[in-house]
Design a protein around this motif. Structure first.
Motif, mmCIF file in Angstrom:
data_model
loop_
_atom_site.group_PDB
_atom_site.id
_atom_site.type_symbol
_atom_site.label_atom_id
_atom_site.label_comp_id
_atom_site.label_asym_id
_atom_site.label_seq_id
_atom_site.Cartn_x
_atom_site.Cartn_y
_atom_site.Cartn_z
ATOM 1 N N SER A 40 0.846 -1.196 0.000
ATOM 2 C CA SER A 40 0.000 0.000 0.000
ATOM 3 C C SER A 40 0.879 1.242 0.000
ATOM 4 N N ALA A 41 0.654 2.103 -0.966
ATOM 5 C CA ALA A 41 1.467 3.310 -1.131
ATOM 6 C C ALA A 41 0.920 4.076 -2.336
ATOM 7 N N VAL A 42 1.524 5.240 -2.583
ATOM 8 C CA VAL A 42 1.266 5.955 -3.833
ATOM 9 C C VAL A 42 2.391 5.609 -4.784
ATOM 10 N N TYR A 43 2.020 5.158 -5.966
ATOM 11 C CA TYR A 43 3.013 4.807 -6.982
ATOM 12 C C TYR A 43 3.066 5.949 -7.991
ATOM 13 N N LEU A 44 4.230 6.567 -8.076
ATOM 14 C CA LEU A 44 4.425 7.724 -8.942
ATOM 15 C C LEU A 44 5.255 7.348 -10.152
ATOM 16 N N CYS A 45 4.860 7.879 -11.273
ATOM 17 C CA CYS A 45 5.596 7.710 -12.511
ATOM 18 C C CYS A 45 6.127 9.082 -12.923
ATOM 19 N N ALA A 46 7.279 9.098 -13.526
ATOM 20 C CA ALA A 46 7.849 10.347 -14.027
ATOM 21 C C ALA A 46 8.509 10.078 -15.369
ATOM 22 N N SER A 47 8.602 11.112 -16.183
ATOM 23 C CA SER A 47 9.307 10.960 -17.444
ATOM 24 C C SER A 47 10.215 12.159 -17.670
ATOM 25 N N SER A 48 11.220 11.956 -18.491
ATOM 26 C CA SER A 48 12.132 13.046 -18.803
ATOM 27 C C SER A 48 12.730 12.829 -20.179
ATOM 28 N N THR A 49 13.288 13.905 -20.701
ATOM 29 C CA THR A 49 14.003 13.828 -21.946
ATOM 30 C C THR A 49 15.436 14.229 -21.674
ATOM 31 N N ARG A 50 16.346 13.672 -22.367
ATOM 32 C CA ARG A 50 17.749 14.018 -22.157
ATOM 33 C C ARG A 50 18.229 15.037 -23.183
ATOM 34 N N LYS A 51 17.302 15.546 -23.955
ATOM 35 C CA LYS A 51 17.702 16.453 -25.010
ATOM 36 C C LYS A 51 18.232 17.749 -24.422
ATOM 37 N N ASP A 52 19.306 18.243 -25.018
ATOM 38 C CA ASP A 52 19.877 19.530 -24.626
ATOM 39 C C ASP A 52 20.208 19.584 -23.145
ATOM 40 N N GLY A 53 20.569 18.441 -22.584
ATOM 41 C CA GLY A 53 20.957 18.412 -21.181
ATOM 42 C C GLY A 53 19.819 18.611 -20.205
ATOM 43 N N ASN A 54 18.593 18.531 -20.678
ATOM 44 C CA ASN A 54 17.452 18.729 -19.790
ATOM 45 C C ASN A 54 17.195 17.446 -19.016
ATOM 46 N N ASN A 55 17.259 17.524 -17.714
ATOM 47 C CA ASN A 55 17.106 16.333 -16.895
ATOM 48 C C ASN A 55 15.867 16.331 -16.037
ATOM 49 N N GLU A 56 15.042 17.367 -16.143
ATOM 50 C CA GLU A 56 13.910 17.480 -15.238
ATOM 51 C C GLU A 56 12.975 16.300 -15.404
ATOM 52 N N GLN A 57 12.618 15.705 -14.280
ATOM 53 C CA GLN A 57 11.635 14.631 -14.270
ATOM 54 C C GLN A 57 10.271 15.238 -13.996
ATOM 55 N N PHE A 58 9.313 14.948 -14.869
ATOM 56 C CA PHE A 58 7.951 15.433 -14.709
ATOM 57 C C PHE A 58 7.113 14.289 -14.147
ATOM 58 N N PHE A 59 6.506 14.551 -13.025
ATOM 59 C CA PHE A 59 5.771 13.499 -12.325
ATOM 60 C C PHE A 59 4.305 13.466 -12.716
ATOM 61 N N GLY A 60 3.763 12.262 -12.689
ATOM 62 C CA GLY A 60 2.335 12.088 -12.829
ATOM 63 C C GLY A 60 1.647 12.283 -11.488
ATOM 64 N N PRO A 61 0.326 12.216 -11.466
ATOM 65 C CA PRO A 61 -0.421 12.451 -10.222
ATOM 66 C C PRO A 61 -0.372 11.270 -9.263
ATOM 67 N N GLY A 62 0.090 10.134 -9.747
ATOM 68 C CA GLY A 62 0.225 8.969 -8.874
ATOM 69 C C GLY A 62 -1.008 8.081 -8.860
ATOM 70 N N THR A 63 -0.783 6.849 -8.472
ATOM 71 C CA THR A 63 -1.862 5.894 -8.213
ATOM 72 C C THR A 63 -1.782 5.504 -6.746
ATOM 73 N N ARG A 64 -2.859 5.759 -6.027
ATOM 74 C CA ARG A 64 -2.896 5.368 -4.612
ATOM 75 C C ARG A 64 -3.401 3.940 -4.515
ATOM 76 N N LEU A 65 -2.527 3.058 -4.084
ATOM 77 C CA LEU A 65 -2.874 1.639 -3.962
ATOM 78 C C LEU A 65 -3.115 1.296 -2.495
ATOM 79 N N THR A 66 -4.262 0.713 -2.248
ATOM 80 C CA THR A 66 -4.594 0.240 -0.896
ATOM 81 C C THR A 66 -4.853 -1.251 -0.968
ATOM 82 N N VAL A 67 -4.089 -1.999 -0.196
ATOM 83 C CA VAL A 67 -4.257 -3.456 -0.151
ATOM 84 C C VAL A 67 -4.895 -3.817 1.184
#
Lengths: 115, 113
Positions: free
Chosen positions: A87-114
């Motif tokens: 049980s936790a929030v599972y976050l996904c992020a994506s980034s591009t390596r173009k032009d040295g850009n490393n910023e990870q952009f996060f999604g809103p997450g999935t809250r999983l309850t078991v």
């Protein structure tokens, strides 16, 4: 443009069931990451993809966890035989390596309850 | 394995005061250090980052310093405002090969009006 999206936003499941979480990264982002955030805790690295390959799976907590990415875009994180400690929030992020850009952009997450 | 330690875990300051959050990392190969802000119930967002070839970087009220020899880096927020209240995460990554990003445990910042 559209940001990172994740589905479902919330998932309640019974112990022992399998769950599948989906991540749609920003179009054109080659790198995709999965993190887990337990209540009030930091971000725990699970896995990342560069394109469709996963060079680093070292963060996956157990062999019940797996992830795949197809077409260099959508990724799914699968948890088999879920346990209450998953049980936790599972976050996904994506980034591009173009032009040295490393910023990870996060999604809103999935809250999983078991239960 | 790689580790990032972050202190303090909680920080309470008066509006207008400065706030400092410190992190240390273990992987000497780390060369990229981002800071993320996460407001309650929202996703983390990048606020500033620094590379190992730079000692300090500033963006308005936010600054980050890096001491690569000591493996320390810090976030400085000046003239704090109530809207700065959030959880702040530091992170470290080795950028030339892999993308694995190790996050600190977070600092919950409260700015009292």
């Amino acid at each position: 443009g559209a940001g990172v999206s994740q589905s479902p936003s919330n998932k309640v499941t019974e112990k022992g069931k399998d769950v599948e979480l989906r991540c749609d990264p920003i179009s054109g982002h080659t790198a995709l990451y999965w993190y887990r955030q337990s209540l009030g805790q930091g971000l725990e690295f699970l896995i990342y993809f560069q394109g469709n390959s996963a060079p680093d799976k070292s963060g996956l907590p157990s062999d019940r966890f797996s992830a795949e990415r197809t077409g260099g875009s959508v990724s799914t994180l699968t948890i088999q035989r879920t346990q209450q400690e998953d049980s936790a929030v599972y976050l996904c992020a994506s980034s591009t390596r173009k032009d040295g850009n490393n910023e990870q952009f996060f999604g809103p997450g999935t809250r999983l309850t078991v239960l | 394995g790689e580790n990032v330690e972050q202190h303090p875990s909680t920080l309470s300051v008066q509006e207008g005061d400065s706030a400092v959050i410190k992190c240390t990392y273990s992987d000497s190969a780390s060369n990229y250090f981002p800071w993320y802000k996460q407001e309650l119930g929202k996703r983390p967002q990048l606020i500033i980052d620094i590379r190992s070839n730079v000692g300090e970087k500033k963006d308005q009220r936010i600054a980050v310093t890096l001491n690569k020899t000591a493996k320390h880096f810090s976030l400085h927020i000046t003239e704090t405002q109530p809207e700065d209240s959030a959880v702040y995460f530091c992170a470290a990554r080795e950028d030339t090969g892999g993308f694995k990003t190790i996050f600190g445990a977070g600092t919950r910042l409260f700015v009292k009006a």
